[in-house]
Design a protein around this motif. Structure first.
Motif, PDB file in Angstrom:
ATOM      1  N   ALA A  62       3.955 -15.610   6.929  1.00 15.66           N
ATOM      2  CA  ALA A  62       5.296 -16.182   7.081  1.00 15.66           C
ATOM      3  C   ALA A  62       5.431 -16.916   8.409  1.00 15.66           C
ATOM      4  CB  ALA A  62       6.348 -15.088   6.962  1.00 15.66           C
TER       5      ALA A  62
ATOM      6  N   LEU B 268      10.921  -8.926   2.574  1.00 11.85           N
ATOM      7  CA  LEU B 268      12.007  -9.900   2.449  1.00 11.85           C
ATOM      8  C   LEU B 268      13.300  -9.379   3.073  1.00 11.85           C
ATOM      9  CD1 LEU B 268      11.601 -11.478  -1.113  1.00 11.85           C
ATOM     10  CD2 LEU B 268      11.090 -12.504   1.108  1.00 11.85           C
TER      11      LEU B 268
ATOM     12  N   VAL C 174      12.903  -9.993   6.715  1.00  9.85           N
ATOM     13  CA  VAL C 174      13.005 -11.430   6.983  1.00  9.85           C
ATOM     14  C   VAL C 174      14.475 -11.843   6.990  1.00  9.85           C
ATOM     15  CG1 VAL C 174      12.578 -13.711   5.962  1.00  9.85           C
ATOM     16  CG2 VAL C 174      10.713 -12.062   6.150  1.00  9.85           C
ATOM     17  N   ALA C 175      15.209 -11.416   5.977  1.00 10.64           N
ATOM     18  CA  ALA C 175      16.625 -11.761   5.883  1.00 10.64           C
ATOM     19  C   ALA C 175      17.415 -11.180   7.056  1.00 10.64           C
ATOM     20  CB  ALA C 175      17.200 -11.280   4.556  1.00 10.64           C
TER      21      ALA C 175
ATOM     22  N   ARG D  59      16.143 -15.382   8.851  1.00 12.35           N
ATOM     23  CA  ARG D  59      15.382 -16.415   8.123  1.00 12.35           C
ATOM     24  C   ARG D  59      15.676 -16.292   6.635  1.00 12.35           C
ATOM     25  NH1 ARG D  59       8.885 -17.541   8.694  1.00 12.35           N
ATOM     26  NH2 ARG D  59       8.823 -19.349   7.307  1.00 12.35           N
ATOM     27  N   ARG D  60      15.677 -17.380   5.946  1.00 14.18           N
ATOM     28  CA  ARG D  60      15.964 -17.392   4.514  1.00 14.18           C
ATOM     29  C   ARG D  60      14.855 -16.689   3.754  1.00 14.18           C
ATOM     30  NH1 ARG D  60      18.919 -21.738   1.347  1.00 14.18           N
ATOM     31  NH2 ARG D  60      19.428 -20.551  -0.510  1.00 14.18           N
ATOM     32  N   ALA D  61      15.223 -15.775   2.883  1.00 10.94           N
ATOM     33  CA  ALA D  61      14.266 -15.012   2.076  1.00 10.94           C
ATOM     34  C   ALA D  61      14.621 -15.198   0.607  1.00 10.94           C
ATOM     35  CB  ALA D  61      14.327 -13.534   2.447  1.00 10.94           C
TER      36      ALA D  61
ATOM     37  N   VAL E 121      11.003 -17.914   3.437  1.00  9.64           N
ATOM     38  CA  VAL E 121       9.908 -17.075   2.978  1.00  9.64           C
ATOM     39  C   VAL E 121      10.175 -16.841   1.491  1.00  9.64           C
ATOM     40  CG1 VAL E 121       8.807 -14.821   3.134  1.00  9.64           C
ATOM     41  CG2 VAL E 121       9.580 -15.985   5.208  1.00  9.64           C
TER      42      VAL E 121
END
Length: 132
Positions: free
Chosen positions: A31, A55, A58-59, A63-65, A113
């Motif tokens: 990522a 995910l 990440v969210a 960051r967009r997951a 991601v």
């Protein structure tokens, strides 16, 4: 993390096994470099669980997951449309190659991601060009 595979289970703790930690580290590196990664293993070994946990992290970091579920009807165009829907919130229209161009621009702009679960189910003719 929400226990997505075990409906009704509450107050459970995740067990971060060595395999889970290694997979998470591999996903983190992929990522960070905007690269592709694949989690391979026997059914029931926690690949989807690990990807969903990643995910979630990440969210949480801002960051967009995006999570996509593949199936045997998945073609290049269908998966492109599904991903465009997740990125834009609307239903895209147009020729396949225009959709692919639109998707490439959005992926570069937003750098999300993306996890595709059960990607092996997709029709091989659909994924060859998408992943190359």
């Amino acid at each position: 993390m929400i226990a997505r595979h075990l409906r009704g289970l509450t107050d459970a703790a995740d067990v971060r096994t060595l395999a889970f930690q290694r997979a998470t580290m591999m996903l983190r590196h992929a990522a960070a470099d905007n690269e592709l990664a694949a989690l391979l293993g026997q059914p029931g070994t926690g690949k989807t669980f690990c990807a969903l946990a990643f995910l979630d992290a990440v969210a949480a970091s801002g960051r967009r997951a995006i999570f996509l579920q593949s199936d045997v009807t998945a073609t290049h165009t269908l998966m492109t449309v599904r991903l465009l829907q997740k990125l834009t919130g609307g239903r895209p229209s147009g020729e396949g190659y225009h959709l692919t161009d639109d998707l490439a621009e959005l992926l570069e702009e937003h750098s999300p991601v993306v996890v595709v679960d059960e990607a092996h189910r997709a029709q091989s003719r659909g994924w060859t060009s998408w992943c190359s």
